[in-house]
Enzyme design. Sequence first.
Site, PDB file in Angstrom:
ATOM      1  N   HIS A   1       0.834  -1.213   0.000  1.00 46.55           N
ATOM      2  CA  HIS A   1       0.000   0.000   0.000  1.00 46.55           C
ATOM      3  C   HIS A   1       0.865   1.258   0.000  1.00 46.55           C
ATOM      4  CE1 HIS A   1      -3.422   2.572   1.394  1.00 46.55           C
ATOM      5  NE2 HIS A   1      -2.450   3.209   2.018  1.00 46.55           N
ATOM      6  N   GLU A   2       1.913   1.258   0.812  1.00 46.87           N
ATOM      7  CA  GLU A   2       2.796   2.429   0.871  1.00 46.87           C
ATOM      8  C   GLU A   2       3.608   2.578  -0.419  1.00 46.87           C
ATOM      9  OE1 GLU A   2       2.465   4.564   3.238  1.00 46.87           O
ATOM     10  OE2 GLU A   2       1.024   3.247   4.235  1.00 46.87           O
TER      11      GLU A   2
ATOM     12  N   HIS B   1       1.574   4.359  -2.900  1.00 48.50           N
ATOM     13  CA  HIS B   1       1.587   5.820  -2.728  1.00 48.50           C
ATOM     14  C   HIS B   1       2.781   6.432  -3.467  1.00 48.50           C
ATOM     15  CE1 HIS B   1      -1.773   6.603  -0.165  1.00 48.50           C
ATOM     16  NE2 HIS B   1      -1.343   5.862   0.830  1.00 48.50           N
TER      17      HIS B   1
ATOM     18  N   GLU C   1      -6.047   7.142  -0.964  1.00 54.25           N
ATOM     19  CA  GLU C   1      -5.986   5.935  -0.136  1.00 54.25           C
ATOM     20  C   GLU C   1      -6.695   4.773  -0.821  1.00 54.25           C
ATOM     21  OE1 GLU C   1      -4.252   5.388   2.574  1.00 54.25           O
ATOM     22  OE2 GLU C   1      -3.484   7.422   2.450  1.00 54.25           O
TER      23      GLU C   1
END
Length: 279
Positions: A128-129, A132, A209
């Site tokens: 997930h990071e 980003h 997100e």
Amino acid sequence: MRMLIPMALLAAIYSAVLAGLVLIGIPVLYVALGAVLILLVQWWSTEVLARRMTRARYVTAEQEPELHAVLDRLCALSDVAKPRLAISPSPAPNAYTVGRSRRSATIIVTEGLRARLEADELTAVLAHEIAHIQHRDVAVMTLASSFAIALAAFAKGTGRAAVEAPGLFFEEFPVGLVVGLAVLTGGAAAGLASYLAHLPLRWLSRSRELAADRAAADLLGQPGLLASALLKVHAEDGIPLTDLRRGVPALGLVACRTKKGSLMATHPHVHVRVRRLMG
């Protein structure tokens, strides 16, 4: 559209603020230089502030071979330059992404997150990071939030000065009174502008997100891992009551406590995120 609309609203709010400064008599050159200075300070200081707030320290591959191995694999799959890795002693289960670009980013993982998640769930959070970074969310949020932070700081500073040292504004009458009222009026206007700017900022953050959730699920092919991690992180015990975005809005947080449907929420409600992942 989820990015263009909030960015357009932000541009309108910031333009109104800059135009207001020019209308009250501040030279255009000074306004432009001030705006550039704010952008540069935010651009270069966000990561340092984030690490100080979380007391995070960089760790090498020799110190944390397992986490670095996971990052190596995820970066290879995503075709992203490997970010720096830092560990925070915080017991709150969180992970953050900070930095200036895809080639200058740091992922901060708290000890609380490591203690709460299984290895494969932690991999999903790191994915997930990485998403980003791949989407350039960190750079976008850093730049987009710059003026909102500056406006909030000015409003807070004038309010605190008026409460703690009113003589600074009002010791000479009537000049001091006029100046004091003008400064306080400016502080109130800055606070209002900052609040209005945070509405599209939080909207932008929520959309990024959801995009990062989707990208992480696609990357690993196991959306259930991230959904499981989110449910564990958002368990009632251990959720941080203070969202660090209030201090550094450019952070990419995994967990924060917000009411469902709140306009000021930095993240979609966990049930929304899990439903989208599993759907």
